[in-house]
Design a protein around this motif. Structure first.
Motif, PDB file in Angstrom:
ATOM      1  N   SER A  16       0.786  -1.233   0.000  1.00  0.00           N
ATOM      2  CA  SER A  16       0.000   0.000   0.000  1.00  0.00           C
ATOM      3  C   SER A  16       0.815   1.279   0.000  1.00  0.00           C
ATOM      4  CB  SER A  16      -0.925   0.026   1.226  1.00  0.00           C
ATOM      5  OG  SER A  16      -1.839  -1.036   1.188  1.00  0.00           O
ATOM      6  N   ALA A  17       2.139   1.189  -0.060  1.00  0.00           N
ATOM      7  CA  ALA A  17       2.960   2.399   0.081  1.00  0.00           C
ATOM      8  C   ALA A  17       2.621   3.447  -0.970  1.00  0.00           C
ATOM      9  CB  ALA A  17       4.436   2.025   0.003  1.00  0.00           C
ATOM     10  N   ASP A  18       2.456   3.029  -2.219  1.00  0.00           N
ATOM     11  CA  ASP A  18       2.173   3.982  -3.287  1.00  0.00           C
ATOM     12  C   ASP A  18       0.807   4.639  -3.096  1.00  0.00           C
ATOM     13  OD1 ASP A  18       2.750   5.154  -6.011  1.00  0.00           O
ATOM     14  OD2 ASP A  18       0.915   4.048  -6.484  1.00  0.00           O
ATOM     15  N   GLN A  19      -0.183   3.866  -2.674  1.00  0.00           N
ATOM     16  CA  GLN A  19      -1.523   4.416  -2.466  1.00  0.00           C
ATOM     17  C   GLN A  19      -1.523   5.408  -1.313  1.00  0.00           C
ATOM     18  OE1 GLN A  19      -4.732   1.841  -1.096  1.00  0.00           O
ATOM     19  NE2 GLN A  19      -6.007   2.538  -2.795  1.00  0.00           N
ATOM     20  N   PHE A  20      -0.774   5.128  -0.258  1.00  0.00           N
ATOM     21  CA  PHE A  20      -0.686   6.053   0.866  1.00  0.00           C
ATOM     22  C   PHE A  20      -0.126   7.391   0.413  1.00  0.00           C
ATOM     23  CE2 PHE A  20      -0.350   2.761   4.539  1.00  0.00           C
ATOM     24  CZ  PHE A  20      -1.661   2.394   4.289  1.00  0.00           C
ATOM     25  N   ASP A  21       0.888   7.368  -0.452  1.00  0.00           N
ATOM     26  CA  ASP A  21       1.505   8.601  -0.923  1.00  0.00           C
ATOM     27  C   ASP A  21       0.555   9.429  -1.782  1.00  0.00           C
ATOM     28  OD1 ASP A  21       3.862   7.924   0.344  1.00  0.00           O
ATOM     29  OD2 ASP A  21       4.752   6.999  -1.431  1.00  0.00           O
ATOM     30  N   ARG A  22      -0.352   8.780  -2.486  1.00  0.00           N
ATOM     31  CA  ARG A  22      -1.196   9.485  -3.448  1.00  0.00           C
ATOM     32  C   ARG A  22      -2.498  10.015  -2.859  1.00  0.00           C
ATOM     33  NH1 ARG A  22      -1.433   5.629  -8.671  1.00  0.00           N
ATOM     34  NH2 ARG A  22      -2.563   7.440  -9.509  1.00  0.00           N
ATOM     35  N   SER A  24      -3.202   9.657   0.788  1.00  0.00           N
ATOM     36  CA  SER A  24      -3.036   9.702   2.237  1.00  0.00           C
ATOM     37  C   SER A  24      -3.499   8.396   2.879  1.00  0.00           C
ATOM     38  CB  SER A  24      -3.789  10.880   2.865  1.00  0.00           C
ATOM     39  OG  SER A  24      -5.164  10.595   3.013  1.00  0.00           O
TER      40      SER A  24
END
Length: 302
Positions: A16-22, A24
């Motif tokens: 989920s790292a990429d989704q968190f960055d995009r 929150s």
């Protein structure tokens, strides 16, 4: 089943790292809850006739608690380190374990699990943000309520119909809180990724936990949840290259040992055999206080 649930959650977090960055962390949590409700509502097709008044009320409250649990935890990790937040949140299921333990057996394993969680997360390395600490403790309180309510929902409602209602309620509640600030930034790719991650968490974990809590006491299930930091450590090592040190390895051994002991001593079969089931034929829960509440509700509805 509980182990499968924890593995699914941690795999979802590792991806989920990429989704968190995009969008929150709180936005990602909202998207999962919203998708999770839709994914289960359609195939489960719950009907009003499937629920007693008390059972439906439990499912609604479970949905609100589930949404609050995820929201509080995401807000906490935005303020304090993940290890500190995880250790504080685990106080919820640990409290369930200690409250429901009979004799010294489960209390002893709960203590071992707590020591293992401390070694794994090392909260003394975290910050001192009081708001973050309060939010993590709030998530822990919601987790304790989630365990008790999930067990009751599994006893009250057949199949996954109760979970379909609770996830739908959680999705609606999350949308009301986080949706307005996130919807404008959604893209087709984010929606597609959110759909896949919603299957990993919350759909699969919540379903497995519901089934597990039909077999385990709430106290032993709370202790078993302490294995999750060890699973997170393994996921981090395999997928993120985060190799644990000696302290973390000892902590993993403690929580895994406590989890195995909890399963061996916490099967609900004995409780169900000794107890007289309710008129509907559903298994009696091992929580006397909740049983009294259901009986009262049934008398009112009758």
């Amino acid at each position: 089943m509980a182990l499968g649930s924890m593995t699914s959650v941690q795999l979802s977090l590792a991806l989920s790292a990429d989704q968190f960055d995009r969008i929150s962390p709180i936005g990602a949590a909202w998207l999962r809850m919203a998708w999770g409700g839709l994914l289960l509502l359609v195939p489960a097709r719950p009907r009003r006739a499937d629920f007693t008044r008390a059972g439906f009320r439990v499912c609604v409250v479970l949905g609100l608690v589930s949404a609050a649990m995820m929201t509080f935890f995401m807000l906490a990790v935005a303020r304090i380190p993940l290890g500190t937040a995880s250790a504080l949140e685990f106080l919820g299921p640990l409290g369930v374990s200690l409250y429901g333990a009979r004799g010294s057996g489960l209390r002893r394993w709960s203590g071992l699990a707590a020591a293992g969680v401390v070694l794994l997360t090392r909260p003394w390395h975290g910050g001192t943000d009081l708001a973050g600490i309060a939010l993590a403790l709030g998530a822990g309180a919601c987790w304790a309520g989630y365990i008790l309510l999930t067990q009751r929902a599994g006893d009250e409602v057949d199949g996954l119909k109760g979970l379909a209602v609770s996830l739908t309620v959680a999705g609606i509640a999350s949308t009301a809180v986080a949706g307005p600030g996130v919807i404008g930034g959604l893209t087709p790719s984010l929606l597609a990724v959110g759909l896949g991650l919603a299957a990993l968490a919350p759909l699969i974990p919540f379903s497995l936990e519901l089934l597990a809590l039909r077999r385990l006491t709430a106290s032993s299930f709370g202790t078993l949840m302490s294995v999750e930091p060890a699973i997170a450590m393994a996921m981090g090592a395999v997928l993120l290259g985060q190799v644990p040190g000696p302290t973390a390895a000892i902590g993993a051994a403690c929580v895994i040992g406590a989890g195995i002991a909890a399963v061996r001593t916490g099967d609900r079969t004995g409780d169900r055999t000794a107890a007289v089931g309710p008129p509907s034929g559903r298994p009696a829960t091992s929580l006397p206080a909740l049983d009294d509440g259901r009986a009262a509700a049934d008398r009112v509805s009758g």
